[in-house]
Each structure stands twice: as structure tokens, then as C-alpha cells.
Design a protein around this motif. Structure first.
Motif, PDB file in Angstrom:
ATOM      1  N   ILE A 285       0.851  -1.188   0.000  1.00 18.10           N
ATOM      2  CA  ILE A 285       0.000   0.000   0.000  1.00 18.10           C
ATOM      3  C   ILE A 285       0.889   1.242   0.000  1.00 18.10           C
ATOM      4  CG2 ILE A 285      -0.188   0.197   2.522  1.00 18.10           C
ATOM      5  CD1 ILE A 285      -3.142   0.911   2.081  1.00 18.10           C
ATOM      6  N   THR A 286       0.470   2.286  -0.694  1.00 18.20           N
ATOM      7  CA  THR A 286       1.263   3.517  -0.743  1.00 18.20           C
ATOM      8  C   THR A 286       0.875   4.451   0.394  1.00 18.20           C
ATOM      9  OG1 THR A 286      -0.283   4.765  -2.132  1.00 18.20           O
ATOM     10  CG2 THR A 286       1.295   3.328  -3.265  1.00 18.20           C
ATOM     11  N   ALA A 287       1.742   5.424   0.657  1.00 18.12           N
ATOM     12  CA  ALA A 287       1.441   6.408   1.698  1.00 18.12           C
ATOM     13  C   ALA A 287       0.204   7.216   1.335  1.00 18.12           C
ATOM     14  CB  ALA A 287       2.642   7.327   1.907  1.00 18.12           C
ATOM     15  N   ARG A 288       0.039   7.561   0.066  1.00 22.30           N
ATOM     16  CA  ARG A 288      -1.135   8.342  -0.338  1.00 22.30           C
ATOM     17  C   ARG A 288      -2.414   7.539  -0.149  1.00 22.30           C
ATOM     18  NH1 ARG A 288      -2.184  12.936   0.329  1.00 22.30           N
ATOM     19  NH2 ARG A 288      -0.219  13.556  -0.666  1.00 22.30           N
ATOM     20  N   GLU A 289      -2.376   6.256  -0.486  1.00 25.39           N
ATOM     21  CA  GLU A 289      -3.558   5.424  -0.261  1.00 25.39           C
ATOM     22  C   GLU A 289      -3.845   5.313   1.237  1.00 25.39           C
ATOM     23  OE1 GLU A 289      -2.996   2.544  -4.200  1.00 25.39           O
ATOM     24  OE2 GLU A 289      -2.005   2.052  -2.297  1.00 25.39           O
ATOM     25  N   GLY A 290      -2.780   5.203   2.035  1.00 24.01           N
ATOM     26  CA  GLY A 290      -2.977   5.187   3.474  1.00 24.01           C
ATOM     27  C   GLY A 290      -3.609   6.469   3.983  1.00 24.01           C
ATOM     28  N   ALA A 291      -3.189   7.608   3.428  1.00 29.43           N
ATOM     29  CA  ALA A 291      -3.769   8.884   3.831  1.00 29.43           C
ATOM     30  C   ALA A 291      -5.268   8.920   3.518  1.00 29.43           C
ATOM     31  CB  ALA A 291      -3.046  10.032   3.130  1.00 29.43           C
ATOM     32  N   ARG A 292      -5.642   8.392   2.360  1.00 30.58           N
ATOM     33  CA  ARG A 292      -7.074   8.343   2.024  1.00 30.58           C
ATOM     34  C   ARG A 292      -7.834   7.455   3.002  1.00 30.58           C
ATOM     35  NH1 ARG A 292      -5.422   7.154  -4.108  1.00 30.58           N
ATOM     36  NH2 ARG A 292      -4.864   9.284  -4.746  1.00 30.58           N
ATOM     37  N   LEU A 293      -7.190   6.362   3.417  1.00 32.55           N
ATOM     38  CA  LEU A 293      -7.837   5.469   4.380  1.00 32.55           C
ATOM     39  C   LEU A 293      -7.966   6.109   5.758  1.00 32.55           C
ATOM     40  CD1 LEU A 293      -6.115   2.131   3.358  1.00 32.55           C
ATOM     41  CD2 LEU A 293      -8.553   2.648   3.187  1.00 32.55           C
ATOM     42  N   MET A 294      -7.226   7.193   6.009  1.00 31.04           N
ATOM     43  CA  MET A 294      -7.370   7.953   7.248  1.00 31.04           C
ATOM     44  C   MET A 294      -8.318   9.139   7.077  1.00 31.04           C
ATOM     45  SD  MET A 294      -5.594   6.374   9.530  1.00 31.04           S
ATOM     46  CE  MET A 294      -5.180   7.504  10.846  1.00 31.04           C
ATOM     47  N   GLY A 295      -8.891   9.290   5.874  1.00 26.85           N
ATOM     48  CA  GLY A 295      -9.828  10.375   5.630  1.00 26.85           C
ATOM     49  C   GLY A 295      -9.189  11.686   5.254  1.00 26.85           C
ATOM     50  N   LEU A 296      -7.922  11.648   4.827  1.00 26.57           N
ATOM     51  CA  LEU A 296      -7.218  12.877   4.460  1.00 26.57           C
ATOM     52  C   LEU A 296      -7.364  13.146   2.969  1.00 26.57           C
ATOM     53  CD1 LEU A 296      -3.931  12.286   6.487  1.00 26.57           C
ATOM     54  CD2 LEU A 296      -5.895  13.693   7.138  1.00 26.57           C
ATOM     55  N   PRO A 297      -7.537  14.399   2.564  1.00 27.74           N
ATOM     56  CA  PRO A 297      -7.660  14.719   1.142  1.00 27.74           C
ATOM     57  C   PRO A 297      -6.323  14.574   0.432  1.00 27.74           C
ATOM     58  CG  PRO A 297      -7.554  16.739   2.419  1.00 27.74           C
ATOM     59  CD  PRO A 297      -7.630  15.614   3.418  1.00 27.74           C
ATOM     60  N   ASP A 298      -6.379  14.454  -0.886  1.00 23.60           N
ATOM     61  CA  ASP A 298      -5.138  14.313  -1.653  1.00 23.60           C
ATOM     62  C   ASP A 298      -4.281  15.568  -1.583  1.00 23.60           C
ATOM     63  OD1 ASP A 298      -5.865  11.776  -2.274  1.00 23.60           O
ATOM     64  OD2 ASP A 298      -6.119  12.102  -4.422  1.00 23.60           O
ATOM     65  N   SER A 299      -4.841  16.683  -1.149  1.00 24.42           N
ATOM     66  CA  SER A 299      -4.054  17.910  -0.982  1.00 24.42           C
ATOM     67  C   SER A 299      -3.198  17.888   0.283  1.00 24.42           C
ATOM     68  CB  SER A 299      -4.990  19.125  -0.940  1.00 24.42           C
ATOM     69  OG  SER A 299      -5.931  18.999   0.121  1.00 24.42           O
ATOM     70  N   TYR A 300      -3.425  16.917   1.165  1.00 24.87           N
ATOM     71  CA  TYR A 300      -2.641  16.814   2.393  1.00 24.87           C
ATOM     72  C   TYR A 300      -1.203  16.474   2.040  1.00 24.87           C
ATOM     73  CZ  TYR A 300      -1.360  15.517   7.165  1.00 24.87           C
ATOM     74  OH  TYR A 300      -0.762  15.443   8.393  1.00 24.87           O
ATOM     75  N   ARG A 301      -0.256  17.257   2.517  1.00 22.87           N
ATOM     76  CA  ARG A 301       1.148  17.069   2.158  1.00 22.87           C
ATOM     77  C   ARG A 301       1.780  15.960   2.984  1.00 22.87           C
ATOM     78  NH1 ARG A 301       4.202  22.728   2.125  1.00 22.87           N
ATOM     79  NH2 ARG A 301       5.852  21.320   1.358  1.00 22.87           N
ATOM     80  N   LEU A 302       2.400  15.025   2.292  1.00 22.64           N
ATOM     81  CA  LEU A 302       3.077  13.903   2.925  1.00 22.64           C
ATOM     82  C   LEU A 302       4.577  13.994   2.682  1.00 22.64           C
ATOM     83  CD1 LEU A 302       0.710  11.014   1.789  1.00 22.64           C
ATOM     84  CD2 LEU A 302       0.945  11.871   4.126  1.00 22.64           C
ATOM     85  N   PRO A 303       5.388  13.406   3.555  1.00 17.83           N
ATOM     86  CA  PRO A 303       6.821  13.306   3.255  1.00 17.83           C
ATOM     87  C   PRO A 303       7.037  12.560   1.943  1.00 17.83           C
ATOM     88  CG  PRO A 303       6.387  12.713   5.539  1.00 17.83           C
ATOM     89  CD  PRO A 303       5.057  12.824   4.870  1.00 17.83           C
ATOM     90  N   ARG A 304       8.095  12.882   1.256  1.00 17.28           N
ATOM     91  CA  ARG A 304       8.341  12.233  -0.032  1.00 17.28           C
ATOM     92  C   ARG A 304       8.658  10.756   0.101  1.00 17.28           C
ATOM     93  NH1 ARG A 304      11.801  16.531  -3.787  1.00 17.28           N
ATOM     94  NH2 ARG A 304      10.225  18.200  -3.772  1.00 17.28           N
TER      95      ARG A 304
END
Length: 235
Positions: A176-195
Motif C-alpha cells: 500500500i502507498t502512503a497516499r492510499e494510506g492517507a485516504r484510508l485515514m480520511g485525508l484529502p489528496d491535498s494533504y502534504r506527505l513526506p516524499r
């Protein structure tokens, strides 16, 4: 309680809001007694919460609040709907077969049944250590109920969640990718993640599902603040 707060606890699974199984206990403490409309029965007064409340000594039991938090509307997403275009991230077939070889017989039978159906099915898999016949055995365990397993901070290969896709008689796997994990936490794709993927998964695995906190805020925190400021919430 020693500082003058009244308090109550709710056990909320993020699966009521998002396609992730993530039960967490939330303790909500307030200085002033809440309005009667904020207390009562709740589906989040689970067996464990009720048993914990029953064990409180009398002085703490007097300060206990049964928060009347309602259940949210059913979510309209599943794990498959949150995935990225993943054409370049699949494991080699040998790695996927190695994962399947770690499955218990019942899990292998489930995979074979899904293969035979030909339908596209997305599952989430973790590797875990189990004790079987007195010895420790590593097992790959997958779920195909539309939910991801609880996202954890990555501290090794076994703590990384793997996606399985069964389609047209074949099985593919990838992390699973970090971005997919962020979506599973309810965060929008605009939420900035570490690279770096691992750093991003550390942020997410230590987090609280945003829609759960939003629901607590809308249903309890904001109404109580409107009537009597001084609410503190902690997971």
C-alpha cells in the motif's frame, strides 16, 4: 478527574466512516456537566467500555459520563475505490507466490475460489507470527471484506500492509502507498506527505482517522462548547 473533569469513553472503529478497520478508544473530558441532550445510549458504548466503567471506584464513577454519540451514516466507499493507478508497483510473480505459500489452507482455498470466479476482488494482507502445534509459524492473512487492516507504523516488512488483487484467474500483490494510506485515514489528496514512502506511512500509522474526530466534534464537542466552554478530547 483529579483536576475536576467529568469524563466518558467511546470505542469507535474507523470502519464506520472509512474502509479501514481501526478501533480506538476516545476519552472526552469536560469541566462542566454536559447538557442532557449529549448523554444517553450509544453504539460506541462497547462491551469493553461498559466493563471498564463498571470497575471504576465510586468517586470516579460519580464523574463518569455516558456520552450519547449517534452512529454516522454508512460509508459509501470501499478499499478498491481508494487505490491509485498501480501499473508500475506490482511485485514480481515469484514474490506474490511466496506470500500465497505463507497462507493457511483455509486462506489458500479462499484465494482459489476467487481465482475460479474470474471477478476482480481486492484484499488487504498482513504477515503475522502464529503458534501452530506448539511452534511459531509466519502466516500471510488476507481479508476481502472491502476494508483495509489497521494501518500501522512500518517497523519492518511484516508491518507493511500488502494489497492483493485477484482478477481473471490471476493474483497480483503490492505494498500500500502512503497516499492510499492517507485516504484510508480520511485525508484529502491535498494533504502534504513526506516524499519517502516509509516516512509517510509513519505519519499515517500514528494518526487518528480524521472523519472520526470530525464526527466527535460535530456531535459532542461543538454543542458542548456552545453551552459551556472547556472541552478536552484525547485518544
Amino acid at each position: 478527574a483529579a483536576q475536576g473533569y467529568r469524563l466518558g469513553a467511546l470505542e469507535i472503529d474507523a470502519a464506520r466512516f472509512l474502509p479501514q478497520s481501526r478501533p480506538r478508544v476516545f476519552v472526552i473530558a469536560v469541566r462542566d456537566a454536559p447538557d442532557g441532550g449529549l448523554t444517553g445510549d450509544s453504539p460506541f458504548h462497547t462491551r469493553l467500555v461498559r466493563e471498564a466503567a463498571a470497575r471504576l471506584p465510586p468517586d470516579l464513577a460519580e464523574r463518569w459520563i455516558w456520552w450519547g454519540l449517534a452512529a454516522p451514516p454508512p460509508p459509501n466507499t470501499n478499499l478498491a475505490s481508494l487505490l491509485d493507478d498501480d501499473a508500475d508497483r506490482w511485485h514480481a510473480s515469484t514474490e506474490t507466490e511466496a506470500l500465497l505459500a505463507l497462507m493457511a489452507p483455509g486462506q489458500r482455498a479462499r484465494i482459489e475460489a476467487l481465482r475460479s470466479s474470474g471477478a476482480r476482488t481486492v484484499g488487504a494482507l498482513f504477515r503475522r507470527m502464529r503458534v501452530e502445534e506448539g511452534r511459531r509459524v509466519q502466516r500471510a492473512e488476507a481479508r476481502f471484506d472491502g476494508l483495509a487492516g489497521c494501518l500501522r507504523t512500518p517497523r519492518g516488512g511484516s508491518s507493511r500492509q500488502t494489497l492483493l488483487v485477484v482478477e481473471d484467474g490471476a493474483v497480483k500483490s503490492r505494498l500500500i502507498t502512503a497516499r492510499e494510506g492517507a485516504r484510508l485515514m480520511g485525508l484529502p489528496d491535498s494533504y502534504r506527505l513526506p516524499r519517502a514512502a516509509t516516512r509517510g506511512l509513519h505519519v499515517i500509522g500514528d494518526g487518528v482517522a480524521a472523519p472520526v474526530v470530525r464526527w466527535l466534534s460535530e456531535q459532542i464537542l461543538e454543542p458542548h462548547l456552545a453551552a459551556s466552554p472547556g472541552v478536552m478530547a484525547a485518544e
